[in-house]
Design a protein around this motif. Structure first.
Motif, PDB file in Angstrom:
ATOM      1  N   ALA A   1      10.080   0.725 -35.864  1.00 47.32           N
ATOM      2  CA  ALA A   1       8.661   1.060 -36.014  1.00 47.32           C
ATOM      3  C   ALA A   1       7.830  -0.006 -35.300  1.00 47.32           C
ATOM      4  CB  ALA A   1       8.273   1.134 -37.485  1.00 47.32           C
TER       5      ALA A   1
ATOM      6  N   ALA B   1       8.665   6.178 -35.427  1.00 43.43           N
ATOM      7  CA  ALA B   1       7.950   7.150 -36.258  1.00 43.43           C
ATOM      8  C   ALA B   1       6.518   7.337 -35.788  1.00 43.43           C
ATOM      9  CB  ALA B   1       7.981   6.697 -37.720  1.00 43.43           C
ATOM     10  N   HIS B   2       5.872   6.245 -35.309  1.00 44.24           N
ATOM     11  CA  HIS B   2       4.474   6.320 -34.881  1.00 44.24           C
ATOM     12  C   HIS B   2       4.327   5.601 -33.545  1.00 44.24           C
ATOM     13  CE1 HIS B   2       3.304   7.821 -38.840  1.00 44.24           C
ATOM     14  NE2 HIS B   2       4.012   6.833 -39.389  1.00 44.24           N
ATOM     15  N   SER B   3       3.340   6.045 -32.779  1.00 43.98           N
ATOM     16  CA  SER B   3       3.042   5.369 -31.516  1.00 43.98           C
ATOM     17  C   SER B   3       2.183   4.129 -31.785  1.00 43.98           C
ATOM     18  CB  SER B   3       2.290   6.330 -30.581  1.00 43.98           C
ATOM     19  OG  SER B   3       1.008   6.629 -31.129  1.00 43.98           O
TER      20      SER B   3
ATOM     21  N   GLN C   1      -1.235   5.132 -32.918  1.00 44.79           N
ATOM     22  CA  GLN C   1      -1.260   5.584 -34.309  1.00 44.79           C
ATOM     23  C   GLN C   1      -1.219   4.407 -35.285  1.00 44.79           C
ATOM     24  OE1 GLN C   1       2.135   8.210 -34.094  1.00 44.79           O
ATOM     25  NE2 GLN C   1       0.833  10.038 -34.128  1.00 44.79           N
ATOM     26  N   VAL C   2      -0.402   3.388 -34.973  1.00 42.10           N
ATOM     27  CA  VAL C   2      -0.306   2.228 -35.857  1.00 42.10           C
ATOM     28  C   VAL C   2      -1.626   1.477 -35.899  1.00 42.10           C
ATOM     29  CG1 VAL C   2       0.827  -0.008 -36.188  1.00 42.10           C
ATOM     30  CG2 VAL C   2       2.185   2.011 -35.589  1.00 42.10           C
TER      31      VAL C   2
ATOM     32  N   THR D   1      -4.560   2.686 -35.231  1.00 39.19           N
ATOM     33  CA  THR D   1      -5.541   3.526 -35.926  1.00 39.19           C
ATOM     34  C   THR D   1      -5.397   3.367 -37.446  1.00 39.19           C
ATOM     35  OG1 THR D   1      -5.526   5.130 -34.108  1.00 39.19           O
ATOM     36  CG2 THR D   1      -6.368   5.888 -36.240  1.00 39.19           C
ATOM     37  N   MET D   2      -4.158   3.328 -37.918  1.00 36.69           N
ATOM     38  CA  MET D   2      -3.927   3.101 -39.348  1.00 36.69           C
ATOM     39  C   MET D   2      -4.479   1.740 -39.776  1.00 36.69           C
ATOM     40  SD  MET D   2      -0.020   4.605 -39.516  1.00 36.69           S
ATOM     41  CE  MET D   2       0.253   3.939 -41.136  1.00 36.69           C
TER      42      MET D   2
END
Length: 226
Positions: A206, A112-114, A117-118, A120-121
């Motif tokens: 994920a 779902a996310h790279s 992205q993870v 960054t979250m």
């Protein structure tokens, strides 16, 4: 037949034959009229001699022409030696090649996310003090290793989290920079911006955080909160 046709078709033979043929009557007239007192029998004999001379000349000329045309009509000699056949090299039969089966590559999971992205979250959650969101990005193995309350207490020492430019590529090991609040240091006495290396892994399709360590010149040492 070819020899006769070649001789009759020779322009030189044709010219000479015409000349002696035209000259024969003239010579006969000259012989018969040169002596008015010669008897008729003598004139007939001289005429006959002239005819024999003409015939001999014609035959001689024809014989010479035939002899000249003999090389042209002689059959071309064929070599009795046949060319030796080129030996044929029998090639060995090629072995039946068995196709090599190509292994089917393991399909890459659709996530779902790279990694970026993870992380960054995670940084946004640390900066906004949304520790539950940051905790949910931990893999279950990491959650079972470090207690949640102690981890939250360690995160409260940081005021900001950023991703350095050099860690933008999606690799298994990624660096994050955490900034200590004023008056706080790590176990090595460092304050301010400190770099940490995050190890990423796939869980439930994920990307999850599976490990964190302090980056030092001597190596990377596991932190006490993750």
């Amino acid at each position: 037949m070819n020899l006769l046709l070649n001789t009759l078709g020779d322009p030189i033979w044709q010219v000479l034959a015409l000349v002696i043929t035209l000259a024969a009557p003239v010579l006969i007239v000259v012989v018969r009229t040169r002596d008015m007192h010669a008897s008729e029998q003598q004139k007939r004999r001289e005429t006959l001699i002239m005819l024999w001379v003409w015939l001999a000349t014609f035959l001689l000329m024809s014989g010479v022409q035939v002899a000249l045309h003999l090389p042209d009509t002689a059959p071309q000699g064929t070599s009795s030696t046949a060319p030796s056949p080129v030996p044929t090299i029998a090639l060995p039969p090629s072995p039946t090649s068995t196709p090599t089966s190509i292994p089917t590559p393991t399909p890459t999971p659709r996530l779902a996310h790279s990694i970026t992205q993870v992380l960054t979250m995670f940084c946004d959650a640390i900066t906004t003090r949304d520790y539950q969101t940051a905790w949910n990005l931990y893999a279950r193995s990491l959650q079972h290793t470090y207690p949640q309350l102690e981890t939250f207490a360690a995160w409260r020492k940081f005021t900001r989290c950023t991703i350095p430019d050099q860690s933008g590529d999606p690799s298994a090991l990624t660096i994050l920079t955490l900034t200590f609040a004023s008056g706080y240091t790590d176990r090595f006495g460092r304050s301010g911006d400190v770099d940490y290396r995050f190890t990423m892994g796939v869980q439930d399709h994920a990307w999850k955080i599976t490990g964190i360590c302090d980056i030092m010149s001597e190596g990377c040492f596991a932190v006490s909160w993750g």
